[in-house]
Design an enzyme around this catalytic site. Sequence first.
Site, PDB file in Angstrom:
ATOM      1  N   HIS A 243       0.753  -1.093   0.125  1.00  0.00           N
ATOM      2  CA  HIS A 243       0.000   0.027  -0.054  1.00  0.00           C
ATOM      3  C   HIS A 243       0.903   1.006  -0.034  1.00  0.00           C
ATOM      4  O   HIS A 243       2.068   1.456   0.687  1.00  0.00           O
ATOM      5  CB  HIS A 243      -0.913  -0.008   1.253  1.00  0.00           C
ATOM      6  CG  HIS A 243      -2.275   0.858   1.176  1.00  0.00           C
ATOM      7  ND1 HIS A 243      -1.999   2.057   1.558  1.00  0.00           N
ATOM      8  CD2 HIS A 243      -3.481   0.998   0.812  1.00  0.00           C
ATOM      9  CE1 HIS A 243      -2.978   2.901   1.203  1.00  0.00           C
ATOM     10  NE2 HIS A 243      -3.789   2.248   0.950  1.00  0.00           N
ATOM     11  N   GLU A 298      -7.461  -4.575  -0.629  1.00  0.00           N
ATOM     12  CA  GLU A 298      -8.077  -5.197  -1.804  1.00  0.00           C
ATOM     13  C   GLU A 298      -8.339  -6.695  -1.853  1.00  0.00           C
ATOM     14  O   GLU A 298      -9.114  -7.175  -2.207  1.00  0.00           O
ATOM     15  CB  GLU A 298      -7.298  -4.798  -3.069  1.00  0.00           C
ATOM     16  CG  GLU A 298      -7.031  -3.351  -3.384  1.00  0.00           C
ATOM     17  CD  GLU A 298      -5.987  -2.899  -4.292  1.00  0.00           C
ATOM     18  OE1 GLU A 298      -5.135  -3.959  -4.631  1.00  0.00           O
ATOM     19  OE2 GLU A 298      -5.611  -1.966  -4.375  1.00  0.00           O
TER      20      GLU A 298
END
Length: 356
Positions: A243, A298
């Site tokens: 991320h 995700e």
Amino acid sequence: MSIGLDDVVAAETVLSDVDGEAGRLIIRGHDLEELAGHVPFEDVAAMLWDGLVPGVPSDPRAGFGEARERAFRYLSPLARHLSGLTPVEGMRLLLSALPDADKEPALLAVGGSAVAAAMAIRGATGLSPVAPDASAGHAADLLRMIKGAPVDSGRARGLDTYLVTVIDHGLNASTFAARVVASTDAGLLSAVVAGLCALKGPLHGGAPGPVLDMLDAIGTVGNAEAWLDDAMARGERLMGFGHRVYRVRDPRADVLKAAAARLRGDDNRIAFAEAVEQAALGALQRRKPGRRLDTNVEFYTAILLDSLGVPREGFTPLFAAGRTAGWVAHAVEQEKAGRIIRPQSRYVGPWPAKAA
């Protein structure tokens, strides 16, 4: 100059704080883990809006239920135009039809996002829209409108957990887009449409679907380690890991993993996904020992929504359905600032030739 505006502070907010070093997400004074899976989406949205957005209903469940019904009256005549559009394109079309002049635009935006997401997901495959049930909880009704039949409490809780998890997340690309539009006094619905358009991009909200593509390609637990090593040797990114902000594990991933675990074994591939996650983390540690790449939101977004029967093309619309409450709050906060967002650019093109 900062390309991508990294570390540039562009707003002060009371809404959320993202601590990437500590792996912590605070929503209006509460850690995400206190809210997701414990407090209904409607109540979290009302808390997010409290003292900021006018017209917060005293009974959030009833208020959002009425807003879904009102939105359906605006949007149902447009269902015939959804054929041939992807779900996110259909949602963009539908949200653009909601009027800024509505008596309660904030509620209409959130109710409309739920209705538009469900209509667009169904419309993409030629199915007729399902009218909302104002008496139902927001998440349960959203999933019912997608599937065309009532859902059990476990699945409703799973989607509710997801909607709360994605309700707000600092000054991300879609939230910043919404604030830019709001700063022009264009109206809440216009700001929400701008947020959706930014979220549509695969570098932002369009990413969870490829997690399932990766699982499809791996196929079985026995193939996981070799497949992941081969992918990394080719320089491919492992979907659902790493991320831009979080330097440790994304706290949203843990919340969604717990939500998915409650549905494990119910004719889904959650156990398979958990095994692939462990194999991927091991592969990343072996090949990138000096870099922390952990599971992000995700990965378990894809696993949870897939287990709820949502088609992967519908993941981004559902992300938007949850994030709209945050976009609305940020838009109102930006409107109150009373100043248009107008950064400078540095010209690096050619200059006119000097006159002789």
